[in-house]
Every structure is written in structure tokens, then in C-alpha cells.
Design a protein around this motif. Structure first.
Motif, PDB file in Angstrom:
ATOM      1  N   MET A   1       0.848  -1.191   0.000  1.00  0.00           N
ATOM      2  CA  MET A   1       0.000   0.000   0.000  1.00  0.00           C
ATOM      3  C   MET A   1       0.881   1.239   0.000  1.00  0.00           C
ATOM      4  N   PRO A   2       0.653   2.195  -0.915  1.00  0.00           N
ATOM      5  CA  PRO A   2       1.426   3.439  -0.890  1.00  0.00           C
ATOM      6  C   PRO A   2       1.257   4.158   0.431  1.00  0.00           C
ATOM      7  N   MET A   3       2.274   4.930   0.834  1.00  0.00           N
ATOM      8  CA  MET A   3       2.239   5.635   2.103  1.00  0.00           C
ATOM      9  C   MET A   3       1.034   6.557   2.194  1.00  0.00           C
ATOM     10  N   ALA A   4       0.708   7.220   1.094  1.00  0.00           N
ATOM     11  CA  ALA A   4      -0.398   8.177   1.111  1.00  0.00           C
ATOM     12  C   ALA A   4      -1.747   7.505   1.373  1.00  0.00           C
ATOM     13  N   ASP A   5      -1.846   6.202   1.079  1.00  0.00           N
ATOM     14  CA  ASP A   5      -3.106   5.494   1.283  1.00  0.00           C
ATOM     15  C   ASP A   5      -3.263   4.970   2.703  1.00  0.00           C
ATOM     16  N   LEU A   6      -2.211   5.051   3.488  1.00  0.00           N
ATOM     17  CA  LEU A   6      -2.307   4.610   4.880  1.00  0.00           C
ATOM     18  C   LEU A   6      -3.073   5.640   5.697  1.00  0.00           C
ATOM     19  N   PRO A   7      -3.803   5.203   6.746  1.00  0.00           N
ATOM     20  CA  PRO A   7      -4.430   6.181   7.634  1.00  0.00           C
ATOM     21  C   PRO A   7      -3.340   7.013   8.306  1.00  0.00           C
ATOM     22  N   PRO A  12       4.544   6.591   9.148  1.00  0.00           N
ATOM     23  CA  PRO A  12       5.692   6.699  10.061  1.00  0.00           C
ATOM     24  C   PRO A  12       5.929   8.096  10.619  1.00  0.00           C
ATOM     25  N   ARG A  13       5.829   9.130   9.760  1.00  0.00           N
ATOM     26  CA  ARG A  13       6.117  10.474  10.257  1.00  0.00           C
ATOM     27  C   ARG A  13       5.101  10.907  11.308  1.00  0.00           C
ATOM     28  N   GLU A  14       3.817  10.721  11.003  1.00  0.00           N
ATOM     29  CA  GLU A  14       2.780  11.112  11.949  1.00  0.00           C
ATOM     30  C   GLU A  14       2.847  10.275  13.221  1.00  0.00           C
ATOM     31  N   LYS A  15       3.150   8.999  13.048  1.00  0.00           N
ATOM     32  CA  LYS A  15       3.266   8.103  14.208  1.00  0.00           C
ATOM     33  C   LYS A  15       4.411   8.539  15.113  1.00  0.00           C
ATOM     34  N   ALA A  27      11.684  -0.920  10.286  1.00  0.00           N
ATOM     35  CA  ALA A  27      11.304  -0.635   8.903  1.00  0.00           C
ATOM     36  C   ALA A  27      10.683   0.748   8.778  1.00  0.00           C
ATOM     37  N   GLU A  28       9.874   1.140   9.748  1.00  0.00           N
ATOM     38  CA  GLU A  28       9.250   2.462   9.705  1.00  0.00           C
ATOM     39  C   GLU A  28      10.281   3.574   9.855  1.00  0.00           C
ATOM     40  N   LEU A  29      11.236   3.397  10.754  1.00  0.00           N
ATOM     41  CA  LEU A  29      12.292   4.406  10.915  1.00  0.00           C
ATOM     42  C   LEU A  29      13.124   4.520   9.646  1.00  0.00           C
ATOM     43  N   LEU A  30      13.436   3.374   9.059  1.00  0.00           N
ATOM     44  CA  LEU A  30      14.221   3.389   7.830  1.00  0.00           C
ATOM     45  C   LEU A  30      13.434   4.038   6.695  1.00  0.00           C
ATOM     46  N   ALA A  31      12.133   3.806   6.652  1.00  0.00           N
ATOM     47  CA  ALA A  31      11.297   4.413   5.613  1.00  0.00           C
ATOM     48  C   ALA A  31      11.317   5.931   5.701  1.00  0.00           C
ATOM     49  N   LEU A  32      11.399   6.463   6.911  1.00  0.00           N
ATOM     50  CA  LEU A  32      11.494   7.910   7.069  1.00  0.00           C
ATOM     51  C   LEU A  32      12.773   8.454   6.443  1.00  0.00           C
ATOM     52  N   LEU A  33      13.858   7.695   6.560  1.00  0.00           N
ATOM     53  CA  LEU A  33      15.117   8.119   5.952  1.00  0.00           C
ATOM     54  C   LEU A  33      15.058   8.027   4.429  1.00  0.00           C
ATOM     55  N   LEU A  44       7.875   1.627   2.554  1.00  0.00           N
ATOM     56  CA  LEU A  44       7.862   0.687   3.679  1.00  0.00           C
ATOM     57  C   LEU A  44       8.270  -0.710   3.229  1.00  0.00           C
ATOM     58  N   HIS A  45       7.765  -1.101   2.051  1.00  0.00           N
ATOM     59  CA  HIS A  45       8.133  -2.402   1.497  1.00  0.00           C
ATOM     60  C   HIS A  45       9.631  -2.430   1.193  1.00  0.00           C
TER      61      HIS A  45
END
Length: 224
Positions: A1-7, A12-15, A27-33, A44-45
Motif C-alpha cells: 500500500m502506498p504511504m499516502a493510502d495509509l491512515p 511513520p512520520r505522523e506516528k 522498517a518504519e524508521l528506515l522508511a522515514l530516511l 515501507l516495502h
């Protein structure tokens, strides 16, 4: 799922902003980088794939430019960011150990050694040189060997310690096999180096065996 489609609460940034960085997975921390994924693959994938491929965050951050350059979607900008994160982590730990006695924070010593040596494919022998207050002067890699042995010359260790005006040292080397248990040869080497350094009144405080997953202290085992 694309990041924009996540609630929003799952992005990750909002979380991170609402719950703090500790609430995020690796994985979420790495996705932010990384910020962006590739065509047909979300960031995320992509982050999860990288962690699986290189054996987690520590393994990923210690890869060289050639290994990272072979990953599709990991261009120069992303590789530079990963290298910067690793270097910042090392510098934080180095600063901590230069400001207070290393024996006050053995965990910081172990983390630094794992970042420096934990994922090397060959054996590396390193020395932490300490001042009279047992604060870090320098961490230097002095010898490299094969997967099974390293030729360590006590005279060179003594010469470097004297050049840096060290009053004590912590010895360290990695086991590429992933088994952190010290060997009989490790104990004998420690005794040789302690005897050589003792002739010039420099103490060996510890000898740490390093792997990606853990460190074993010969001093904690009663071998020093």
C-alpha cells in the motif's frame, strides 16, 4: 500500500510525531530516511526488503558503497543518508566515551565496537586508547587478518600506546563466525599484550570479542 493510502495514524512520520520514535519499527524508521520507494513498491516495502537482505539495521548501516549501490532504488542520495546516520551514531558514542571514564558505560563501549567491527567479513583487531582518567583518546584498527586468525604484534601496540600517551587500553576484535565466545588463543593473546604493555605501565582493562549480535568481555569472565 502506498504511504499516502495509509491512515494518518499509521504513517511513520505522523506516528513518530504523536507517539515518539520508540513506537516505530525498524522498517518504519528506515522508511522515514528513504522517503520514497520505487515503481510498484512502497517505501515501507523497500525498507523491509533492505532489512531482510542485510540482516537488520546494524547490517544495513555497515554495508559499503558497492553493496548498497547494487540495490535497485537506492541511489546516491539515499546511500549518503544511510552513511551519515551510521557516522552520527559512531560520533555520539565516541563523544560519550571521551567525556567520561569508559568503565562507567561499558554498554556504550560495546555498541561502538559493534558499529565499528560487528559486520566485518574478516577479523579486525582494534584498541581503545585511554587517558589517565580512563577517557577515550582514540579507537584505532591496528591489524587485519583472515576469517580465522589475526597476526597481532605486541610491539606495535605498545608503540602506538606510547605515541598517544595512553595510560590504559581496551582491546577488541571481531569474530566473523558470529560466535562471541572467546577462545584459548584470545586469552593467550590478551596475556601477551598485558605483559608487554605492563612493562611501560599501561594497563589492559578489558578485551572484548565482538559479533553483530553481542559482545563478550574477558574481564567480566574473570580472564583479566
Amino acid at each position: 500500500m502506498p504511504m499516502a493510502d495509509l491512515p494518518p495514524s499509521s504513517r511513520p512520520r505522523e506516528k513518530l510525531l504523536s507517539l515518539g520514535p520508540a513506537a516505530l519499527s525498524d522498517a518504519e524508521l528506515l522508511a522515514l530516511l528513504l522517503r520514497t520507494g520505487t515503481a510498484g513498491r512502497s517505501v515501507l516495502h523497500m525498507a523491509d526488503d533492505l532489512l531482510q537482505r542485510f540482516g537488520g539495521i546494524a547490517g544495513l548501516l555497515q554495508q559499503d558503497a558497492k553493496a548498497l549501490g547494487a540495490v535497485k532504488g537506492l541511489g546516491p542520495a539515499k546511500r549518503a543518508e544511510l552513511a551519515a546516520v551510521l557516522e552520527l551514531s559512531r560520533r555520539v558514542l565516541m563523544q560519550t566515551l571521551t567525556e567520561r571514564p569508559v568503565l562507567q558505560d561499558p554498554d556504550a563501549v560495546h555498541r561502538l565496537l559493534q558499529l565499528r567491527l560487528g559486520d566485518r567479513p574478516h577479523e579486525v583487531f582494534a584498541v581503545l586508547f585511554l587517558d589517565a582518567q580512563l577517557r577515550l583518546i582514540a579507537l584505532e584498527e591496528l591489524f587485519r587478518g583472515t576469517l580465522t586468525q589475526t597476526a597481532v604484534h605486541p610491539r606495535e601496540v605498545v608503540q602506538r600506546a606510547l605515541a598517544l600517551h595512553a595510560h590504559a587500553v581496551v582491546l577488541a576484535h571481531n569474530h566473523p563466525s558470529g560466535v562471541a565466545e572467546p577462545s584459548v588463543d584470545d586469552r593467550r593473546l590478551t596475556e601477551r599484550l598485558a605483559a608487554a604493555l605492563g612493562l611501560v605501565d599501561i594497563r589492559v582493562l578489558d578485551h572484548v570479542v565482538v559479533t553483530r549480535q553481542q559482545c563478550r568481555s574477558l574481564a567480566a569472565m574473570g580472564w583479566l
